[in-house]
Design a protein around this motif. Structure first.
Motif, short mmCIF file in Angstrom:
data_model
loop_
_atom_site.label_atom_id
_atom_site.label_comp_id
_atom_site.label_asym_id
_atom_site.label_seq_id
_atom_site.Cartn_x
_atom_site.Cartn_y
_atom_site.Cartn_z
N GLU A 246 40.58 -46.82 -19.25
CA GLU A 246 40.35 -46.89 -17.81
C GLU A 246 41.62 -47.37 -17.12
N GLY A 247 42.07 -46.61 -16.12
CA GLY A 247 43.31 -46.94 -15.43
C GLY A 247 44.54 -46.29 -16.02
N ALA A 248 44.36 -45.41 -17.01
CA ALA A 248 45.51 -44.75 -17.64
C ALA A 248 46.19 -43.81 -16.65
N PRO A 249 47.50 -43.63 -16.78
CA PRO A 249 48.21 -42.71 -15.89
C PRO A 249 47.83 -41.26 -16.16
N ASP A 250 47.98 -40.44 -15.13
CA ASP A 250 47.70 -39.02 -15.24
C ASP A 250 48.85 -38.34 -16.01
N ASP A 251 48.51 -37.31 -16.78
CA ASP A 251 49.54 -36.65 -17.58
C ASP A 251 49.86 -35.24 -17.08
N ALA A 252 49.45 -34.92 -15.86
CA ALA A 252 49.60 -33.55 -15.37
C ALA A 252 51.06 -33.12 -15.25
N ALA A 253 51.98 -34.08 -15.07
CA ALA A 253 53.38 -33.73 -14.87
C ALA A 253 54.18 -33.71 -16.16
N PHE A 254 53.52 -33.83 -17.32
CA PHE A 254 54.24 -33.84 -18.60
C PHE A 254 55.26 -32.69 -18.64
N PRO A 255 56.50 -32.94 -19.09
CA PRO A 255 57.00 -34.15 -19.75
C PRO A 255 57.74 -35.12 -18.84
N ASP A 256 57.54 -35.04 -17.55
CA ASP A 256 58.24 -35.94 -16.64
C ASP A 256 57.25 -36.59 -15.70
N PRO A 257 56.65 -37.71 -16.12
CA PRO A 257 56.90 -38.51 -17.32
C PRO A 257 56.11 -38.01 -18.53
N PRO A 258 56.52 -38.44 -19.74
CA PRO A 258 55.88 -37.94 -20.97
C PRO A 258 54.62 -38.72 -21.35
N TYR A 259 53.61 -38.66 -20.48
CA TYR A 259 52.31 -39.25 -20.78
C TYR A 259 51.40 -38.20 -21.42
N THR A 260 50.54 -38.66 -22.32
CA THR A 260 49.45 -37.85 -22.84
C THR A 260 48.19 -38.68 -22.67
#
Length: 624
Positions: A246-260
């Protein structure tokens, strides 16, 4: 204070800078710290467990923990192990906070049924180690391994600290470190120590089942946060993965930033934990497996699962023989391994379904005469947690085996055999040899945080090659890191490094990995030593050619061929080209020596010397 932007992490020269420190540290000996008074009703956990209760003066507890840290802060390859356990209550005050640092092979845990039952007013921290210029230069967290923090509330109180140190609770760590069942408030959490000289690199890490404040990732190159709540996350470097958070960042812009980011965790089970009930009895809570879960397990009361009384455990000490341990297991006892190093000349055999093997204080099993230190039968519901397994001088076929490769293995999707915080070492503190570190043959197994490490540095005294690497390649032999033959195996936090062939081989169907981190071996002397038949090198992650269904979320393979920078590896990942085999958010990166020619199956640019520290990403494979 705002944390500085993380610099590119390089590990070159690490071994040379550590050599003097490690050699000195391994000569140190220590006597377990005493809490100063006996603890009523506690089992005999041996001399390496210290139990605090809230009636003890804060100054006495502070003195004990300060002395422990002084012994262990540089003792990377030593044999000392210790657990510091806090009975339910409050420790530290606004005016006299308890501020402690956690060193190597140290566990700090609460003994409450819930993390809110034990409160520390103060700080529990890990800082960079500064390895040059008399302890003022080359400050980093790259080798801050093997420590545990769990099952307590931390109200951050920095009273008396300077401006930088007072800005957060610092937890600057790398692999084989877990934070579990924590409730942190009153201040921020930083996974990077930005208060020392540079380069401040860090290579973690793992958090699960925790409620966290705003968190600074900083220079952490990769991290897995699972089934938690976060008040914010500052940034990503190469591979930051969140599952059921809960509260994790969104990963839609991967790889900038590189969140999954996965909304839920497909399969999870929290690690068993020791607690004291309302009548003062010691118990072990064994959480149940969950599917498609999200958030902490203790939000609505005690974590779902079962409770086992301590009398149903055989509480082992390093002086106990394997014959005695196996006899107790055969009689139906569970096994609690107290802190220390255990020489294992024949296998500890876990044969009964539902058996719990729980290590505290980084209990370590070392193979003797080529033994398999831990052999788990193909039965459902076995749990192995908090154990480190070392290869010995004579080659073992495997260090931990789950089920037999060609035998009958029973399993249950509702009660998976689970490995939590189980770590492996081949070399480092001493010469080690094994064919395979971890072999999973049973179906329905959960691997929840492991570091499978063939040592890239140590105190074995190697001299030939860069930092002794040519000697290391010939002597500390480890061909395969993790070999997964069972079906429906899930890994959450799979860290595997430096093996001489495939680091990970996944032959089972319907496997799932959530965060994979790998460094290829530093030490091949020549390209001829690093050939897979006609193929240059061995992929860091191999899915078997016959596999039809496999999923990976957030994977990275890194190269640093310091012993021969001209060496090439054809692919970071090698998988069957089938629609059911899917890789999400994968990357390779060059750490300043060697080349990975492609990310996966000939796809993706080279991670070469023109891209040092700059990952080559693929958002998915097969590509659209």
């Amino acid at each position: 204070m705002t944390a500085p932007s993380p610099a590119v992490r390089r590990r070159s020269g690490r071994t040379l800078l550590l050599a003097l420190v490690l050699t000195t540290a391994t000569t140190m000996t220590s006597t377990a710290a005493s809490a100063g008074r006996p603890t009523h009703g506690a089992p005999d956990f041996g001399p390496n467990v210290t139990i605090f209760d809230p009636s003890m003066p804060v100054g006495e507890i502070q003195q004990t923990l300060d002395a422990a840290h002084a012994r262990q802060v540089d003792n990377e390859m030593g044999t000392e192990r210790h657990a510091y356990l806090f009975k339910p209550g409050t420790y530290g005050t606004a005016g006299q906070p308890l501020q402690a640092k956690v060193g190597y092979y140290t566990e700090v845990s609460g003994l409450g049924a819930s993390p809110t039952d034990v409160t520390i007013n103060g700080k529990l921290e890990v800082y960079n180690r500064c390895l040059a210029d008399g302890g003022t230069g080359n400050c980093l967290a790259l080798v801050n391994f093997w420590r545990t923090l769990s099952n307590l509330s931390l109200t951050v109180n920095a009273a008396g600290q300077d401006d930088c140190r007072s800005s957060a609770n610092f937890w600057a760590v790398s692999q084989a470190v877990s934070m579990r069942r924590l409730n942190i408030g009153g201040g921020g959490l930083s996974l990077m120590d930005y208060c020392t000289a540079g380069p401040q690199y860090a290579s973690g890490g793992f958090i699960a089942d925790s409620r966290l404040p705003a968190t600074t990732n900083g220079s952490q190159q990769q991290w897995l946060t699972r089934n938690s709540e976060v008040g914010g996350w500052s940034n990503a470097v190469w591979n930051q993965v969140f599952a059921g958070v809960e509260g994790a960042p969104d990963d839609a812009a991967f790889p900038d930033p590189p969140y999954t980011t996965l909304e839920t965790t497909p399969l999870s089970r929290e690690k068993p934990y020791l607690f004291v009930d309302g009548k003062g009895r010691y118990q072990v809570r064994v959480p149940a497996a969950q599917r498609d879960s999200r958030g902490v397990s203790w939000a609505d009361g005690m974590t779902p699962g079962r409770t086992i009384g301590i009398d149903d455990f055989f509480v082992a000490k390093p002086s106990d023989s394997v014959r005695v341990i196996n006899s107790q297991l055969a009689r139906g006892k569970h096994l609690l391994l107290t802190p220390g190093t255990y020489d294992i000349a024949r296998s500890i055999e876990v044969r009964r379904p539902g058996t719990v093997v729980l290590g505290i204080g980084h209990a370590t099993l070392t193979a003797v005469n080529g033994a398999i230190p831990l052999d788990v039968a193909g039965v459902p519901g076995v749990i192995v947690a908090g154990v480190t397994i070392d290869a010995g001088l004579v080659e073992s076929p495997v260090l931990l085996r789950v089920g037999r490769q060609h035998g009958h293995n029973a399993s249950s999707p509702h009660n998976p055999t689970t490995l939590s915080d189980v770590y492996f070492r081949v070399g480092g503190p001493h010469i080690g040899r094994t064919n395979t570190a971890l072999e999973v043959n049973s179906d329905n197994v959960l691997i929840d945080h492991t570091w499978v490490w063939r040592g890239d540095h140590g105190v074995e005294g190697f001299t030939e090659g860069v930092n002794g690497d040519s000697d290391r390649w010939r002597t500390n032999t480890g061909r395969y890191g993790a070999v997964i033959n069972g079906d429906h195996v899930t890994a959450t936090g799979l860290f595997v490094e430096h093996f001489q062939r495939y680091n990970t081989v996944w032959n089972g169907e319907h496997g799932t990995t959530i965060l994979y981190q790998n460094e290829l071996p530093y030490d091949p002397p020549t390209q001829a030593d690093w050939m897979n038949g006609p193929v240059e090198g061995w992929a860091g992650y191999k899915v078997g050619d016959r596999v039809r269904h496999h999923t990976l979320y957030g994977g990275g393979v890194y190269v640093f061929n310091q012993n021969n920078p001209s060496i090439h590896t054809e692919n970071g990942f090698e998988v069957p080209n089938r629609p059911g085999v899917r890789l999400h958010h994968i990357m390779t990166v060059n750490l300043s020596a060697g080349t990975i020619d492609h990310v996966v199956n000939g796809v993706g640019d080279a991670a070469d010397m023109t891209k040092v520290g700059v990952p080559v990403y693929l958002a998915r494979y097969p590509t659209p």
